[in-house]
Design a protein around this motif. Sequence first.
Motif, PDB file in Angstrom:
ATOM      1  N   UNK A  40      66.109  36.211 -23.371  1.00 36.43           N
ATOM      2  CA  UNK A  40      65.210  37.251 -23.887  1.00 36.43           C
ATOM      3  C   UNK A  40      64.078  36.692 -24.751  1.00 36.43           C
ATOM      4  N   UNK A  41      64.335  35.589 -25.434  1.00 36.74           N
ATOM      5  CA  UNK A  41      63.307  34.971 -26.271  1.00 36.74           C
ATOM      6  C   UNK A  41      62.214  34.346 -25.401  1.00 36.74           C
ATOM      7  N   UNK A  42      62.628  33.771 -24.281  1.00 40.40           N
ATOM      8  CA  UNK A  42      61.672  33.114 -23.379  1.00 40.40           C
ATOM      9  C   UNK A  42      60.855  34.098 -22.549  1.00 40.40           C
ATOM     10  N   UNK A  43      61.371  35.288 -22.368  1.00 35.36           N
ATOM     11  CA  UNK A  43      60.778  36.237 -21.420  1.00 35.36           C
ATOM     12  C   UNK A  43      59.266  36.396 -21.578  1.00 35.36           C
ATOM     13  N   UNK A  44      58.790  36.465 -22.799  1.00 33.77           N
ATOM     14  CA  UNK A  44      57.353  36.679 -23.002  1.00 33.77           C
ATOM     15  C   UNK A  44      56.523  35.431 -22.705  1.00 33.77           C
ATOM     16  N   UNK A  45      57.197  34.307 -22.444  1.00 39.16           N
ATOM     17  CA  UNK A  45      56.512  33.062 -22.125  1.00 39.16           C
ATOM     18  C   UNK A  45      56.609  32.714 -20.642  1.00 39.16           C
ATOM     19  N   UNK A  46      57.119  33.645 -19.835  1.00 37.61           N
ATOM     20  CA  UNK A  46      57.295  33.421 -18.408  1.00 37.61           C
ATOM     21  C   UNK A  46      56.497  34.450 -17.618  1.00 37.61           C
ATOM     22  N   UNK A  47      55.866  34.019 -16.549  1.00 35.88           N
ATOM     23  CA  UNK A  47      55.196  34.947 -15.636  1.00 35.88           C
ATOM     24  C   UNK A  47      56.226  35.357 -14.589  1.00 35.88           C
ATOM     25  N   UNK A  48      57.166  36.204 -15.014  1.00 39.98           N
ATOM     26  CA  UNK A  48      58.283  36.578 -14.160  1.00 39.98           C
ATOM     27  C   UNK A  48      57.852  37.315 -12.900  1.00 39.98           C
ATOM     28  N   UNK A  49      56.799  38.095 -12.988  1.00 35.50           N
ATOM     29  CA  UNK A  49      56.326  38.809 -11.803  1.00 35.50           C
ATOM     30  C   UNK A  49      55.910  37.844 -10.709  1.00 35.50           C
ATOM     31  N   UNK A  50      55.118  36.849 -11.065  1.00 35.61           N
ATOM     32  CA  UNK A  50      54.653  35.853 -10.092  1.00 35.61           C
ATOM     33  C   UNK A  50      55.812  35.015  -9.568  1.00 35.61           C
ATOM     34  N   UNK A  51      56.669  34.563 -10.458  1.00 45.23           N
ATOM     35  CA  UNK A  51      57.807  33.736 -10.049  1.00 45.23           C
ATOM     36  C   UNK A  51      58.713  34.529  -9.108  1.00 45.23           C
ATOM     37  N   UNK A  52      59.030  35.762  -9.475  1.00 48.08           N
ATOM     38  CA  UNK A  52      59.936  36.588  -8.665  1.00 48.08           C
ATOM     39  C   UNK A  52      59.352  36.864  -7.280  1.00 48.08           C
ATOM     40  N   UNK A  53      58.056  37.185  -7.206  1.00 44.75           N
ATOM     41  CA  UNK A  53      57.422  37.433  -5.907  1.00 44.75           C
ATOM     42  C   UNK A  53      57.510  36.205  -5.007  1.00 44.75           C
ATOM     43  N   UNK A  54      57.208  35.046  -5.577  1.00 47.39           N
ATOM     44  CA  UNK A  54      57.253  33.813  -4.783  1.00 47.39           C
ATOM     45  C   UNK A  54      58.667  33.465  -4.356  1.00 47.39           C
ATOM     46  N   UNK A  55      59.607  33.608  -5.260  1.00 52.18           N
ATOM     47  CA  UNK A  55      60.991  33.229  -4.971  1.00 52.18           C
ATOM     48  C   UNK A  55      61.630  34.196  -3.977  1.00 52.18           C
ATOM     49  N   UNK A  56      61.393  35.490  -4.124  1.00 50.06           N
ATOM     50  CA  UNK A  56      62.023  36.499  -3.262  1.00 50.06           C
ATOM     51  C   UNK A  56      61.415  36.542  -1.866  1.00 50.06           C
ATOM     52  N   UNK A  57      60.171  36.097  -1.725  1.00 52.98           N
ATOM     53  CA  UNK A  57      59.542  36.100  -0.403  1.00 52.98           C
ATOM     54  C   UNK A  57      59.446  37.495   0.181  1.00 52.98           C
ATOM     55  N   UNK A  58      59.785  37.615   1.467  1.00 54.07           N
ATOM     56  CA  UNK A  58      59.657  38.883   2.189  1.00 54.07           C
ATOM     57  C   UNK A  58      60.528  39.989   1.601  1.00 54.07           C
ATOM     58  N   UNK A  59      61.649  39.627   0.997  1.00 50.72           N
ATOM     59  CA  UNK A  59      62.552  40.641   0.431  1.00 50.72           C
ATOM     60  C   UNK A  59      61.875  41.425  -0.692  1.00 50.72           C
ATOM     61  N   UNK A  60      60.883  40.814  -1.345  1.00 52.27           N
ATOM     62  CA  UNK A  60      60.178  41.483  -2.434  1.00 52.27           C
ATOM     63  C   UNK A  60      59.462  42.735  -1.934  1.00 52.27           C
ATOM     64  N   UNK A  61      58.841  42.620  -0.767  1.00 52.00           N
ATOM     65  CA  UNK A  61      58.040  43.729  -0.225  1.00 52.00           C
ATOM     66  C   UNK A  61      58.872  44.969   0.084  1.00 52.00           C
ATOM     67  N   UNK A  62      60.108  44.781   0.519  1.00 53.87           N
ATOM     68  CA  UNK A  62      60.930  45.930   0.896  1.00 53.87           C
ATOM     69  C   UNK A  62      61.836  46.426  -0.232  1.00 53.87           C
ATOM     70  N   UNK A  63      61.822  45.745  -1.373  1.00 53.77           N
ATOM     71  CA  UNK A  63      62.681  46.139  -2.498  1.00 53.77           C
ATOM     72  C   UNK A  63      62.058  47.289  -3.287  1.00 53.77           C
ATOM     73  N   UNK A  64      62.919  48.098  -3.865  1.00 50.68           N
ATOM     74  CA  UNK A  64      62.447  49.173  -4.748  1.00 50.68           C
ATOM     75  C   UNK A  64      62.013  48.560  -6.074  1.00 50.68           C
ATOM     76  N   UNK A  65      61.301  49.333  -6.882  1.00 43.36           N
ATOM     77  CA  UNK A  65      60.868  48.837  -8.194  1.00 43.36           C
ATOM     78  C   UNK A  65      62.078  48.514  -9.069  1.00 43.36           C
ATOM     79  N   UNK A  66      63.125  49.303  -8.984  1.00 47.74           N
ATOM     80  CA  UNK A  66      64.346  49.047  -9.744  1.00 47.74           C
ATOM     81  C   UNK A  66      64.989  47.724  -9.301  1.00 47.74           C
ATOM     82  N   UNK A  67      65.035  47.480  -8.007  1.00 49.12           N
ATOM     83  CA  UNK A  67      65.591  46.218  -7.494  1.00 49.12           C
ATOM     84  C   UNK A  67      64.738  45.027  -7.929  1.00 49.12           C
ATOM     85  N   UNK A  68      63.443  45.213  -7.940  1.00 45.01           N
ATOM     86  CA  UNK A  68      62.539  44.148  -8.393  1.00 45.01           C
ATOM     87  C   UNK A  68      62.767  43.846  -9.875  1.00 45.01           C
ATOM     88  N   UNK A  69      62.881  44.894 -10.678  1.00 48.20           N
ATOM     89  CA  UNK A  69      63.111  44.718 -12.117  1.00 48.20           C
ATOM     90  C   UNK A  69      64.420  43.970 -12.363  1.00 48.20           C
TER      91      UNK A  69
END
Length: 179
Positions: A40-69
């Motif tokens: 939780x301390x690191x969270x504000x120092x990470x671009x989690x949105x960009x990292x998650x999109x790249x890591x999840x690949x195609x699964x990101x596009x079909x996931x709900x916002x809750x699943x993405x979060x």
Amino acid sequence: MAVASPAATAANVKGAIGAVEKIHALTVASASGPASKLAPVLERHLDLGEIARKVAGKAWDSASESERRDFRLVLRDVMAIELDRRIRPDDRLRINDAKPLGSRDVVVLTSQIRRDGSARRLDWKMRPCGGSFCLFDLVGNGASFTVARRDDYAARLNALGGSLAALTRSLRAERDGQN
């Protein structure tokens, strides 16, 4: 495409170096406790949105916002564990260089100097976020965190029918088993 002025480039480099030093200090300071407290301390120092999109690949596009979060949160924890594993409490950070990546991003080239004098290279890919800089990839001795996770998770996603929610549950179970 706009080209950054020399002053803006210098400010970006300086800001990125400061953010790397902050992340390193936070990681070292939390070394006596579980990585789950670091996340939780690191969270504000990470671009989690960009990292998650790249890591999840195609699964990101079909996931709900809750699943993405949920995936972003478990990925944040995975990153905290990775940083905790790579940075030891007695490591000394040495900034070797910092270079612009495009007009905004910066790579900060560092070495982790171990107590025995050995060094491990870590390259921090940083980008502006809020009033500071956020990490969007970490490269250790030539291996990208984002690419390694993407490759690992792609195979796992395939086995899980492409479900980001199923991958998140699997990662959460692994994380909980480590604490």
